[in-house]
Scaffold this active site. Structure first.
Site, PDB file in Angstrom:
ATOM      1  N   GLY A   1      38.317  38.275  29.327  1.00 14.67           N
ATOM      2  CA  GLY A   1      37.057  38.359  30.053  1.00 14.67           C
ATOM      3  C   GLY A   1      36.686  39.782  30.372  1.00 14.67           C
TER       4      GLY A   1
ATOM      5  CG  ASP B   1      35.088  35.283  40.310  1.00 10.69           C
ATOM      6  OD1 ASP B   1      34.030  34.721  39.975  1.00 10.69           O
ATOM      7  OD2 ASP B   1      35.848  35.837  39.504  1.00 10.69           O
TER       8      ASP B   1
ATOM      9  CG  PHE C   1      37.269  41.763  35.966  1.00 14.83           C
ATOM     10  CD1 PHE C   1      37.153  42.820  36.848  1.00 14.83           C
ATOM     11  CD2 PHE C   1      36.243  40.844  35.906  1.00 14.83           C
ATOM     12  CE1 PHE C   1      36.048  42.948  37.658  1.00 14.83           C
ATOM     13  CE2 PHE C   1      35.135  40.958  36.712  1.00 14.83           C
ATOM     14  CZ  PHE C   1      35.032  42.014  37.596  1.00 14.83           C
ATOM     15  N   GLY C   2      39.800  41.831  31.845  1.00 13.27           N
ATOM     16  CA  GLY C   2      41.069  42.011  31.167  1.00 13.27           C
ATOM     17  C   GLY C   2      41.441  40.821  30.305  1.00 13.27           C
ATOM     18  CD  GLN C   3      43.163  41.640  25.652  1.00 18.24           C
ATOM     19  OE1 GLN C   3      44.353  41.942  25.557  1.00 18.24           O
ATOM     20  NE2 GLN C   3      42.290  41.863  24.679  1.00 18.24           N
TER      21      GLN C   3
END
Length: 643
Positions: A274, A391, A276-278
């Protein structure tokens, strides 16, 4: 190819349909710092509604783009920015700023991805510390002499003419002679050992104590001997320090298993990706790693701090850790981290709610337990830990399903603190993380609560969504722990409505994804793109469109009668803050959204669900959360929602 279980046929048989699973909708980009934003004058914004392409008046758009560029130019650089922008040098550059801090930039042999970890610190002139070496490569400034906790030695202060520089060099030379005598005296009396070797690096932090750049906070290395995971250890000061231990085997057993850029070198499996990262699942099938997408360690800081606070508060309340101390009170917390690779480790779960394929009417009781447990987690996180999740989405609720019947959810936890912000009363700005790996102390970014920086657009509570439609850069109204908690529970209500439509729609999940969900996420994606472009007017327009999609989703479950009051309140609000024609445009777009999000295929199962205790529980709490449209609604008792 995946298959989807379709509703039973009249003869009792079950059919299968091929499914092409679309990727999960991405969340907004990382929130901006407080200094990145400027206050805007309140103006009456003409709501476009129905313009799906986000078209706005050119003059207004230009004005806002100019404001954004001004904001970008006025942004104050962070410590990491100073290091990454500075050319490599062989001396120490130290400048005194107006904020009373000395900015010390040290050169080292680390890569840019590693250099941001420590090589630049904000050092208090009064009673703090200067770090003269990088803990990763052990290189740094070799001729810096430290005395009385101040930065001294061959530090050059920018500005001034050559005569002043000569005078400064003479004064520094005298100071160095005096420092050598004092340092030698301190060494003989058992203090810090001093060396005149120009190739040796100096640091106040040693094998016994970590002196932080924060006045009054001292951290001892021996503290790490008794802890195995991040944990909050309160000392009675104004700080909330979370200690993060480090074991060299972490990199050998976990970081290296994720491998490098070559997929052939990896033993781990990529299970999520996504903004923000993996997320990777390791070969043991029990551990997952989340690697940050950027070089900034802010998300890692936030994740390990929240994990430490949750673990400590839960243990104090009598909760026991599950899944190798990775789950407390239905909250997934980190079990370890590595700053060099900028990742954290968690327990691994089967999948998230968005990618769950077993939705079925027969699992209604397990879905009720799952949402009730997540509500308990959000209450604990907000009211006991002082953290707003901000979130809550189907992508951030992880589940394990029943192996005997995959229609049943066996366990559900809330995860991902990418957008979370701390709201611990009296300690904002004093939340710090102590890393054993680098022997440093770092503070969390201050919370700002800007509405565009919290929540996925598709699941944002309606009372915040309508504010974004008028003032996208507005902050959370009257922030408090109770209001943050109710806001998170409202987002959970929208997630429950999203999932319940999958359960009750007899067309099957494939058709729901291509119709109802596409109508919702299509506008949400455009909102994220507008946020990335910092286009204020487009964000406002798409937020107004999202309100109609969210209301349409709720209407398919609750019916038109329950929608009259919130619709009337929203129309009154838009007429007051926008123009007299706004309510008519709003109703027109809402009718179109109702056609796109069709509830006619849910009637039979919806009636059946409303006659069961589990179905009524879910519908009643969707009604209690998804119809809150005023900020005053945030003052309700959070324990009455998803009890």
């Amino acid at each position: 190819m995946s298959v989807e279980l379709t509703p039973p046929r009249s003869d009792g048989s079950v059919g299968f349909a091929p499914v092409v699973v679309p990727p999960a909708p991405r969340k907004p980009l990382r929130r901006r710092a407080v200094s990145d934003l400027e206050k805007l004058y309140k103006v009456k914004r003409r709501l476009v509604f129905g313009a799906d392409d986000g078209a706005v008046d050119n003059d207004t758009s230009n004005n806002n783009s100019g404001s954004s560029s001004t904001t970008s130019r006025s942004r104050r650089k962070t410590a990491a920015d100073v290091v990454s922008d500075s050319p490599k040098r062989t001396d120490d550059s130290s400048t005194a700023g107006e904020d009373g801090y000395t900015h010390c930039v040290h050169s080292c042999a680390c890569t840019p991805g590693e250099r941001h970890l420590l090589c630049c610190e904000l050092v208090s002139i009064g009673d703090s510390v200067s770090v003269a070496r990088c803990p990763l490569c052990s290189l740094g400034i070799s001729t810096t002499y430290l005395s009385r906790g101040c930065c001294r030695g061959r530090s050059k202060v920018t500005g001034g003419d050559e005569d002043e520089e000569d005078e400064d060099e003479e004064e520094n030379s005298q100071d160095e002679d005096r420092d050598e005598e004092e340092a030698a005296s301190a060494s003989s009396s058992g203090g810090l050992e001093w060396s005149d070797d120009s190739n040796s690096a100096l640091s106040w932090s040693d094998e016994n104590i970590i002196i932080s750049p924060f006045p009054g906070l001292k951290c001892y290395v021996t503290t790490f001997e008794d802890i195995r995971q991040p944990v909050l250890l309160e000392t009675g000061s104004a700080y909330l320090p979370v200690y993060v231990p480090y074991d060299e085997s972490f990199c050998r057993n976990r970081c290296l298993e994720r491998g490098g850029d070559d997929d052939d070198e990896r033993d781990a499996t990529l299970i999520g990706k996504g903004s923000f990262g993996q997320v990777w699942r390791l070969s043991d099938k029990k551990t997952a790693l989340k690697a940050a997408a950027s070089e900034s360690i802010n998300e890692t800081l936030l994740t390990v701090w929240i994990s430490g606070v949750v673990r400590s508060r839960a243990q104090d309340a009598g909760y026991r850790g599950e899944l190798d101390d990775s789950v407390y009170c239905n909250i997934l917390v980190a079990t370890g981290s590595c700053l060099r690779h900028n990742l954290v480790s968690f327990a691994s779960f089967d999948r998230d709610l968005y990618n769950y394929r077993g939705w079925h009417y027969a699992g209604l009781a397990s879905y009720r337990r799952a949402f009730s447990g997540i509500a308990d987690a959000l209450r604990f996180l907000n009211l006991r830990c002082g953290v707003g999740h901000f979130d809550v989405t189907p992508m951030n609720v992880l589940i394990n399903y029943d192996r005997a019947d995959d229609r049943q959810i066996a366990r559900a936890v809330i995860c991902d603190f990418s957008l979370s912000q701390c709201h611990t009363e009296g300690t904002t700005g004093h939340c710090v993380v102590v890393f054993q790996q680098t022997k440093t102390v770092r503070a969390l970014p201050k919370s700002a609560y800007y509405l565009t920086d919290i929540y996925h657009p598709a699941f944002k509570p309606l009372m915040l969504q309508k504010l974004c439609a008028i003032e996208p850069r507005k902050q959370f109204p009257k922030p408090s722990a109770n209001r943050f908690c109710v806001s998170d529970l409202c987002a959970l209500g929208h997630v429950a409505a999203f999932c319940l439509v999958r359960v009750l729609d007899e067309r099957g999940q494939l058709k729901v994804r291509s119709t109802s969900e596409d109508a919702l996420f299509g506008v949400a994606r455009k909102t994220c793109d507008a946020l990335a472009r910092h286009s204020v007017d487009e964000v406002a327009n798409f937020c107004s469109l999202l309100i109609t999609r969210q209301l349409a989703y709720t209407a398919t479950l609750l019916g038109s009668d329950d929608m009259r009051e919130p619709m009337a309140r929203l129309c009154d609000y838009f007429e007051t803050v926008s123009d007299k024609d706004a309510p008519d445009r709003f109703r027109s777009v809402y009718k179109r959204a109702r056609r796109e999000i069709d509830g006619s295929y849910m009637v039979r199962l919806l009636l059946a669900a409303s006659e069961t205790e589990d179905g009524r529980y879910l519908l009643d709490n969707i009604r209690a959360t998804c119809l809150m449209v005023d900020s005053e609604d945030l003052d309700v008792d959070p324990y009455k929602i998803f009890p």
